[in-house]
Design an enzyme around this catalytic site. Sequence first.
Site, PDB file in Angstrom:
ATOM      1  N   LYS A 145       1.096  -1.133   0.035  1.00 21.95           N
ATOM      2  CA  LYS A 145       0.321   0.103   0.237  1.00 21.95           C
ATOM      3  C   LYS A 145       0.866   1.292   0.224  1.00 21.95           C
ATOM      4  O   LYS A 145       0.573   1.894  -0.029  1.00 21.95           O
ATOM      5  CB  LYS A 145      -1.195   0.300   1.171  1.00 21.95           C
ATOM      6  CG  LYS A 145      -2.002  -0.717   0.873  1.00 21.95           C
ATOM      7  CD  LYS A 145      -3.143  -0.040   0.326  1.00 21.95           C
ATOM      8  CE  LYS A 145      -4.524  -0.220  -0.307  1.00 21.95           C
ATOM      9  NZ  LYS A 145      -5.847  -0.956   0.216  1.00 21.95           N
ATOM     10  N   LYS A 228      -7.939 -16.565 -12.367  1.00 21.02           N
ATOM     11  CA  LYS A 228      -8.608 -16.423 -11.597  1.00 21.02           C
ATOM     12  C   LYS A 228      -9.694 -15.373 -11.895  1.00 21.02           C
ATOM     13  O   LYS A 228      -9.010 -14.450 -12.005  1.00 21.02           O
ATOM     14  CB  LYS A 228      -7.734 -16.287 -10.086  1.00 21.02           C
ATOM     15  CG  LYS A 228      -8.431 -15.743  -8.320  1.00 21.02           C
ATOM     16  CD  LYS A 228      -8.269 -15.884  -7.137  1.00 21.02           C
ATOM     17  CE  LYS A 228      -8.392 -15.457  -6.449  1.00 21.02           C
ATOM     18  NZ  LYS A 228      -8.585 -14.565  -5.525  1.00 21.02           N
ATOM     19  N   LYS A 231     -11.431  -8.467  -9.642  1.00 18.74           N
ATOM     20  CA  LYS A 231     -11.776  -7.478  -9.732  1.00 18.74           C
ATOM     21  C   LYS A 231     -11.578  -6.765 -11.104  1.00 18.74           C
ATOM     22  O   LYS A 231     -12.776  -5.341 -11.535  1.00 18.74           O
ATOM     23  CB  LYS A 231     -12.183  -6.092  -9.202  1.00 18.74           C
ATOM     24  CG  LYS A 231     -13.179  -6.846  -7.418  1.00 18.74           C
ATOM     25  CD  LYS A 231     -13.091  -6.051  -6.952  1.00 18.74           C
ATOM     26  CE  LYS A 231     -14.732  -6.434  -5.794  1.00 18.74           C
ATOM     27  NZ  LYS A 231     -14.070  -6.483  -4.561  1.00 18.74           N
TER      28      LYS A 231
END
Length: 363
Positions: A145, A228, A231
Amino acid sequence: MTFIEGTPTQKNPNKFGFSFTYPYLCKKYKNKYMKEIVLSGIRPTGNLHLGNYYGAVQNFVKMQEDYNCYYFIADWHSLTSHPKPEDIQQSARTILAEYLACGIDPEKSTIYIQSDVPDTIELYLYLNMNCYLGELERVTTFKEKARKQPDNVNAGLLTYPTLMAADILQHRAAKVPVGKDQEQNMEMARKCARRFNNIYGVEFFPEPQNFYFGDHAIKIPGLDGSGKMGKSEGNCIYLYEDAKSIEKKVKRAVTDSGPTEPNQQKPEVIQNLFTLMEIASSKDTYDYFNEKWNDMSIRYGDMKKQLAEDIVKTLAPIRERILEYKSNQELLDKVAKMGAEKAHESAAATLREVRKIIGFKVY
Ligand code: TRP
């Protein structure tokens, strides 16, 4: 039934003439019948897709029967990236509607929005006193992050694992169903529990364990040929999507130029379509296209058309319920309020003990 330790004894003779005291019976009952506590947090980013549904939510729904489940929407956690005020409520309500539509039952589970239960912050503060800068800085998700948002490496980001530990420990949860990416956060939660117990010489917090669905989790492949469903655009099918949009996405799914010999092993992109078909279509349909693959007469266009139709059919009832819940703000508010009350009750009971253990006066 609530269990209050030390309830005044009440003689309770059984058919053999023995008498048991009430607390004894309660304890026995408690050990045998009290369900283990399960908790999971869901960040309100984006909508649920097929991968979320088969990989996690469907199992959350099943767990409601055997465990005392807490499912919450982690809206405080999302503040690390400074969302707009007007989006905050809406994204929490959207996820709430989608979870309800999938079958999370507010009568069976406690489903709540994190920011509705401020008790969590107090525990977060206590736990932060026992977490060290060095170890928080070493958490991979923090480092990632920090790399992604270098202008906003805030303290909330650093103490994300402590907030997560507070989420879990406030209900003294034993099992936490999360993905592998949460392993380090879970290790921090266990450290928090262990440290608290050690510092105060108590055995108060259980060490929460990761709970993997293992064989029960179906891995849903992406439509872009990746392994997979995530999003990223073009790769996933959302539960709320309508027929037209699903057809369009499936039509665009990556394929190859077709089998070159009979009974050939399927390359990943083709296997992905068959995996989706296994979930959404009937066995006959799957077998039909599998045979066509094996005898090399398969036409991907036909297969995709059928697959899209079956996905639409599979999702139709969920989609309908999502629309229903989303248009019923009153009901969503009621569910959130009820969940917040139940979660507060449990968290407040834990905090009361924690305050006593730390040395504060409890009135
Ligand atoms: N960190 C989790 C995620 O990114 C969300 C989360 C917050 C969570 N608090 C939690 C998960 C407590 C389990 C338990 O997915």
